[in-house]
Structure formats: C-alpha cells, structure tokens
Design a protein around this motif. Structure first.
Motif, PDB file in Angstrom:
ATOM      1  N   MET A 114       0.489  -1.076   0.592  1.00  0.00           N
ATOM      2  CA  MET A 114       0.193   0.269  -0.081  1.00  0.00           C
ATOM      3  C   MET A 114       0.657   1.570   0.411  1.00  0.00           C
ATOM      4  SD  MET A 114      -0.976   0.013   4.038  1.00  0.00           S
ATOM      5  CE  MET A 114      -1.751   1.232   3.686  1.00  0.00           C
ATOM      6  N   THR A 115       0.452   2.427  -0.767  1.00  0.00           N
ATOM      7  CA  THR A 115       1.140   3.556  -0.689  1.00  0.00           C
ATOM      8  C   THR A 115       0.552   4.436   0.856  1.00  0.00           C
ATOM      9  OG1 THR A 115      -0.237   4.776  -1.932  1.00  0.00           O
ATOM     10  CG2 THR A 115       1.491   3.833  -2.953  1.00  0.00           C
ATOM     11  N   ARG A 116       1.793   5.542   1.034  1.00  0.00           N
ATOM     12  CA  ARG A 116       1.108   6.265   1.745  1.00  0.00           C
ATOM     13  C   ARG A 116       2.093   7.646   1.450  1.00  0.00           C
ATOM     14  NH1 ARG A 116       3.644   8.211   6.641  1.00  0.00           N
ATOM     15  NH2 ARG A 116       5.109   6.435   6.340  1.00  0.00           N
ATOM     16  N   ALA A 117       0.858   9.034   1.565  1.00  0.00           N
ATOM     17  CA  ALA A 117       1.327  10.107   1.423  1.00  0.00           C
ATOM     18  C   ALA A 117       1.862  10.720   2.955  1.00  0.00           C
ATOM     19  CB  ALA A 117       0.279  10.839   0.573  1.00  0.00           C
ATOM     20  N   GLU A 118       2.972  11.635   2.492  1.00  0.00           N
ATOM     21  CA  GLU A 118       3.215  12.513   3.354  1.00  0.00           C
ATOM     22  C   GLU A 118       3.148  14.599   2.590  1.00  0.00           C
ATOM     23  OE1 GLU A 118       6.686  11.916   4.871  1.00  0.00           O
ATOM     24  OE2 GLU A 118       6.169   9.773   5.986  1.00  0.00           O
ATOM     25  N   PRO A 119       2.216  14.487   2.830  1.00  0.00           N
ATOM     26  CA  PRO A 119       1.449  15.918   1.532  1.00  0.00           C
ATOM     27  C   PRO A 119       3.198  16.891   1.557  1.00  0.00           C
ATOM     28  CG  PRO A 119      -0.058  15.844   2.642  1.00  0.00           C
ATOM     29  CD  PRO A 119       1.165  14.531   3.345  1.00  0.00           C
ATOM     30  N   GLY A 120       3.234  16.889   1.076  1.00  0.00           N
ATOM     31  CA  GLY A 120       4.534  17.976   0.550  1.00  0.00           C
ATOM     32  C   GLY A 120       5.822  17.923   0.612  1.00  0.00           C
ATOM     33  N   ARG A 121       5.896  15.889   0.626  1.00  0.00           N
ATOM     34  CA  ARG A 121       7.129  16.185   1.025  1.00  0.00           C
ATOM     35  C   ARG A 121       7.064  14.092   0.186  1.00  0.00           C
ATOM     36  NH1 ARG A 121       8.175  14.834   7.145  1.00  0.00           N
ATOM     37  NH2 ARG A 121       9.945  14.072   6.407  1.00  0.00           N
ATOM     38  N   ALA A 122       6.871  13.496   0.374  1.00  0.00           N
ATOM     39  CA  ALA A 122       6.431  11.987  -0.818  1.00  0.00           C
ATOM     40  C   ALA A 122       5.796  11.155  -0.257  1.00  0.00           C
ATOM     41  CB  ALA A 122       8.213  11.772   0.619  1.00  0.00           C
ATOM     42  N   VAL A 123       5.706  10.023  -1.386  1.00  0.00           N
ATOM     43  CA  VAL A 123       4.758   9.466  -1.028  1.00  0.00           C
ATOM     44  C   VAL A 123       5.704   8.523  -1.328  1.00  0.00           C
ATOM     45  CG1 VAL A 123       3.347   7.477  -2.730  1.00  0.00           C
ATOM     46  CG2 VAL A 123       3.280  10.593  -2.361  1.00  0.00           C
ATOM     47  N   LEU A 124       5.578   6.884   0.073  1.00  0.00           N
ATOM     48  CA  LEU A 124       5.701   5.738   0.722  1.00  0.00           C
ATOM     49  C   LEU A 124       5.188   4.651  -0.248  1.00  0.00           C
ATOM     50  CD1 LEU A 124       6.086   8.653   3.117  1.00  0.00           C
ATOM     51  CD2 LEU A 124       8.349   6.214   3.056  1.00  0.00           C
ATOM     52  N   LEU A 125       6.054   3.863   0.568  1.00  0.00           N
ATOM     53  CA  LEU A 125       5.375   2.767  -0.586  1.00  0.00           C
ATOM     54  C   LEU A 125       6.205   1.663   0.668  1.00  0.00           C
ATOM     55  CD1 LEU A 125       4.525   0.570  -2.380  1.00  0.00           C
ATOM     56  CD2 LEU A 125       6.481  -0.269  -2.838  1.00  0.00           C
ATOM     57  N   ARG A 126       4.465   0.755   1.211  1.00  0.00           N
ATOM     58  CA  ARG A 126       4.360  -0.571   2.479  1.00  0.00           C
ATOM     59  C   ARG A 126       4.539  -1.151   1.835  1.00  0.00           C
ATOM     60  NH1 ARG A 126       4.742   0.731   8.162  1.00  0.00           N
ATOM     61  NH2 ARG A 126       3.342  -1.106   9.407  1.00  0.00           N
ATOM     62  N   GLU A 127       5.253  -2.313   2.609  1.00  0.00           N
ATOM     63  CA  GLU A 127       4.068  -3.918   2.175  1.00  0.00           C
ATOM     64  C   GLU A 127       3.637  -3.996   3.585  1.00  0.00           C
ATOM     65  OE1 GLU A 127       5.696  -8.926   1.677  1.00  0.00           O
ATOM     66  OE2 GLU A 127       7.354  -6.463   1.623  1.00  0.00           O
ATOM     67  N   THR A 128       2.619  -4.525   3.754  1.00  0.00           N
ATOM     68  CA  THR A 128       1.582  -5.044   4.650  1.00  0.00           C
ATOM     69  C   THR A 128       2.280  -6.028   5.477  1.00  0.00           C
ATOM     70  OG1 THR A 128      -0.696  -3.878   3.066  1.00  0.00           O
ATOM     71  CG2 THR A 128      -0.997  -5.101   5.728  1.00  0.00           C
ATOM     72  N   ALA A 129       2.837  -7.084   4.860  1.00  0.00           N
ATOM     73  CA  ALA A 129       3.206  -8.441   5.379  1.00  0.00           C
ATOM     74  C   ALA A 129       3.813  -8.061   6.273  1.00  0.00           C
ATOM     75  CB  ALA A 129       3.367  -9.825   4.015  1.00  0.00           C
ATOM     76  N   THR A 130       5.235  -7.348   5.801  1.00  0.00           N
ATOM     77  CA  THR A 130       6.681  -7.494   6.673  1.00  0.00           C
ATOM     78  C   THR A 130       6.440  -5.979   7.323  1.00  0.00           C
ATOM     79  OG1 THR A 130       7.348  -6.619   4.069  1.00  0.00           O
ATOM     80  CG2 THR A 130       7.403  -8.751   5.176  1.00  0.00           C
ATOM     81  N   GLY A 131       5.566  -5.077   7.260  1.00  0.00           N
ATOM     82  CA  GLY A 131       6.045  -3.306   7.340  1.00  0.00           C
ATOM     83  C   GLY A 131       6.924  -2.402   6.571  1.00  0.00           C
ATOM     84  N   ALA A 132       7.439  -2.903   6.085  1.00  0.00           N
ATOM     85  CA  ALA A 132       8.642  -1.911   5.677  1.00  0.00           C
ATOM     86  C   ALA A 132       8.284  -0.831   4.484  1.00  0.00           C
ATOM     87  CB  ALA A 132       9.460  -3.699   4.415  1.00  0.00           C
ATOM     88  N   PRO A 174       9.969  -7.323  -5.064  1.00  0.00           N
ATOM     89  CA  PRO A 174      10.213  -7.880  -4.385  1.00  0.00           C
ATOM     90  C   PRO A 174       9.563  -8.312  -3.792  1.00  0.00           C
ATOM     91  CG  PRO A 174      12.240  -6.865  -4.202  1.00  0.00           C
ATOM     92  CD  PRO A 174      11.272  -6.373  -5.274  1.00  0.00           C
ATOM     93  N   ALA A 175       8.031  -7.458  -3.330  1.00  0.00           N
ATOM     94  CA  ALA A 175       6.701  -7.537  -2.531  1.00  0.00           C
ATOM     95  C   ALA A 175       5.960  -8.219  -2.946  1.00  0.00           C
ATOM     96  CB  ALA A 175       6.374  -6.787  -2.028  1.00  0.00           C
ATOM     97  N   LEU A 176       5.926  -7.849  -4.719  1.00  0.00           N
ATOM     98  CA  LEU A 176       4.868  -8.358  -5.705  1.00  0.00           C
ATOM     99  C   LEU A 176       5.043  -9.916  -6.175  1.00  0.00           C
ATOM    100  CD1 LEU A 176       4.404  -5.974  -8.233  1.00  0.00           C
ATOM    101  CD2 LEU A 176       2.791  -6.801  -6.883  1.00  0.00           C
ATOM    102  N   GLY A 177       6.790 -10.597  -5.998  1.00  0.00           N
ATOM    103  CA  GLY A 177       6.786 -11.907  -5.798  1.00  0.00           C
ATOM    104  C   GLY A 177       6.144 -12.533  -5.184  1.00  0.00           C
ATOM    105  N   ARG A 178       6.800 -12.258  -4.218  1.00  0.00           N
ATOM    106  CA  ARG A 178       6.586 -13.029  -2.558  1.00  0.00           C
ATOM    107  C   ARG A 178       5.301 -13.110  -2.869  1.00  0.00           C
ATOM    108  NH1 ARG A 178      10.421  -9.262  -0.363  1.00  0.00           N
ATOM    109  NH2 ARG A 178       8.851  -7.897   0.261  1.00  0.00           N
ATOM    110  N   CYS A 179       3.933 -11.985  -3.326  1.00  0.00           N
ATOM    111  CA  CYS A 179       2.278 -11.867  -3.296  1.00  0.00           C
ATOM    112  C   CYS A 179       1.939 -13.256  -4.243  1.00  0.00           C
ATOM    113  CB  CYS A 179       1.622 -11.083  -3.946  1.00  0.00           C
ATOM    114  SG  CYS A 179       2.426  -9.226  -2.432  1.00  0.00           S
TER     115      CYS A 179
END
Length: 315
Positions: free
Chosen positions: A1-19, A50-55
C-alpha cells in the motif's frame, strides 16, 4: 500500500512485513498540481518488485494494491511484476484515472472488471412495469400486502438510489400514488398492451437521452434484491453494449437492462410484444448475472404465488 506525506513524499509499504520506502518525492517545479511527486524507481525496485513476487508465491487467492498510478508506471520492472501477478492471482486494485499507456492497457485486459468509483452505476434509467391487470390474481396484486406493505413497494425499494431517472408505469391510480409518495415519477394510463407500457416508460425518461441504457423491472417480483440490481448496473457500466439480465443456474429472468443502441427497437415494439422480442433479436448481446436463489427471480401471478414467496421471508 502507499502512504502520502503531503508536500514531502509518497511511501510504499508492504503490509505483511511492515517494510516501507519512498517511491515519490515532492517537487514544486513540476507543472501539474496533481502530480508533483517525482517518481523514485529505486524504491519500487528495492521493495515493490520483491513484494509482488512474494505475493505471487503466497498461498492466498487474492492480493490487494491500494493504488496504481503514474509513479508505478515510471518503473517498468514493477509494472512487469504487476502484470505477472495478475496472471497468477486475483487482484483488487485502485487505478488512478490517468491516460497512461500501462494503465489503459491494464484496464483493457479481458480478465479485468473495472468500476468507476466516481460513477459506479453509470447513468441508467429505470422503468418499473406495473400495468398488469391481475386477472389470475383476482385483483390488483401490486397493492396486496407483502411483509406488511403493498407489494409494489418492494420493487421501488430494490431500485432506489441507483438510477439517474426512474419512472413507474401503471393503470392503477393507487399504485401511481404510492410511487409518487416515494418520490418516483408515475405514468398513469389506460392503454391495453405491454408494448404501450414500454413505450410510455421510455417517453417519460425523455427517450432515454443522455442515458447509457434502461432497466425494465417488473413490479411483482418481491424477492428481487437491491444488491442484484446494483450488480446488474455495475456489469452494464463495465460492458455497456450488452443486454444484461439475472439468471439462476443458467435460466434467465428479470429485470433486464438494455443498452442505448437497442432502445429505439423497444420504443417501436409492435402491439402485444414485450422486451423479450428485442432480447431474441440480439442473442449475441445477451449476458447473464448468476443469482444464488431462484426465488429472487420469481414473480406473483396468483395468491398462491404470493403466499409461497411470503413464506420465504418468514411472513
């Protein structure tokens, strides 16, 4: 999933690992007010691929991705991994409305069912067919009590809140009044044929101008669920050139959604003919949505029919 920090960045998060890792960095110099995140492909390479590969290798049937947009398309290895995942798993994903080659190709896949969240049911009209004389019933069946209310109110409830325009066509003043009390336009007439009801309904919808199609719904099908009507409209929005109808174990029933292209044929039905004539003229257009319970497609012709369906709901 993605998480936005307005005015800064968009981060990608793998729910299963928390990375988590950045995949977009805010850049005020970019011209578009909506796309001022500069893609960081290295984030997708480090975590996304790698996350898509694990999925793809996981035991579950479904994978969920909360967004696929222009950031993702900046990393071809990620889009390739996403395509490979779709070939192996069922994917539930939110896709941004952007005219980008990868996104358009994704939506055109034969195995993709797309829902426009801004207008999930498209723009359809609805004609509620309530002109029956109730000869076999021995009176106006649409006013007979079902679950503590007149039977016709079941059809009004099953079609509520889904259509750009609705109209009920009837010969009975009391039925017309019930519809108007529910905020539904009613056409009261004294014409004899089923084709008259179809034509009058289309006329009341303005000839269906500006509509993707029209659903013709019987007024005497009390176990029809609003969820089934909504599902038919979702199917029609995804494939607006087909004729859509529900079916149980391959046996088709009503209501029936007709695309705009065939509405002139419905408006010109000869006396004594109904929508089945148009269905029969276009067999290659017909597609069915399977329902689990045959009773949902059952209509009421006699007091015995009404009693049997009433028992199904415990009344």
């Amino acid at each position: 999933m993605t998480r936005a920090e307005p005015g800064r960045a968009v981060l990608l998060r793998e729910t299963a690992t928390g990375a988590e890792t950045p995949v977009g960095r805010f850049d005020p110099a970019l011209p578009s007010p909506e796309n001022r995140m500069r893609p960081l492909p290295q984030g997708f390479l480090a975590l996304g691929v790698p996350a898509l590969g694990r999925c793809a290798q996981a035991a579950g049937e479904w994978v969920m991705i909360d967004e696929v947009g222009y950031l993702e398309t900046a990393c071809p290895p990620y889009t390739a991994a996403l395509t490979a995942l779709m070939d192996q798993k069922r994917l539930l994903a939110a896709v941004r409305k952007q005219d980008l080659p990868f996104l358009q190709a994704l939506l055109r896949r034969a195995d993709v069912f797309a829902v426009d969240l801004d207008a999930p049911f498209g723009r359809s009209g609805c004609v509620i067919m309530a002109s029956g004389l109730g000869v076999r019933f021995g009176g106006n069946k649409l006013l007979a009590p079902f679950g503590g209310q007149p039977l016709i109110l079941r059809a009004l409830a099953a079609t509520a809140g889904l259509f750009a325009r609705r109209v009920l066509v009837t010969r009975a003043p009391a039925v017309a009044q019930l519809a108007r009390e529910q905020g539904v336009q009613a056409v009261l007439h004294s014409l004899p044929q089923r084709s008259d009801t179809v034509r009058l309904g289309l006329q009341a919808l303005g000839g269906a101008a500006g509509l993707d199609g029209v659903l013709f719904c019987p007024g005497d099908q009390p176990l029809l669920r609003r969820e089934t009507v909504a599902a038919l409209l979702l199917c029609a929005a995804a494939d607006p050139h087909s004729i859509w109808r529900p079916a149980h174990r391959g046996r088709p029933g009503a209501p029936v959604w007709f695309p705009a292209q065939v509405l002139p044929e419905l408006a010109a039905l000869p006396p004594g003919r109904g929508g089945t004539a148009v269905v029969g003229a276009h067999p290659n257009r017909v597609r069915c949505l399977e329902v689990a319970d045959a009773a949902e497609l059952a209509d009421v012709d006699t007091p015995g029919d009404l009693a049997a369906l009433q028992r199904r709901v415990g009344g």
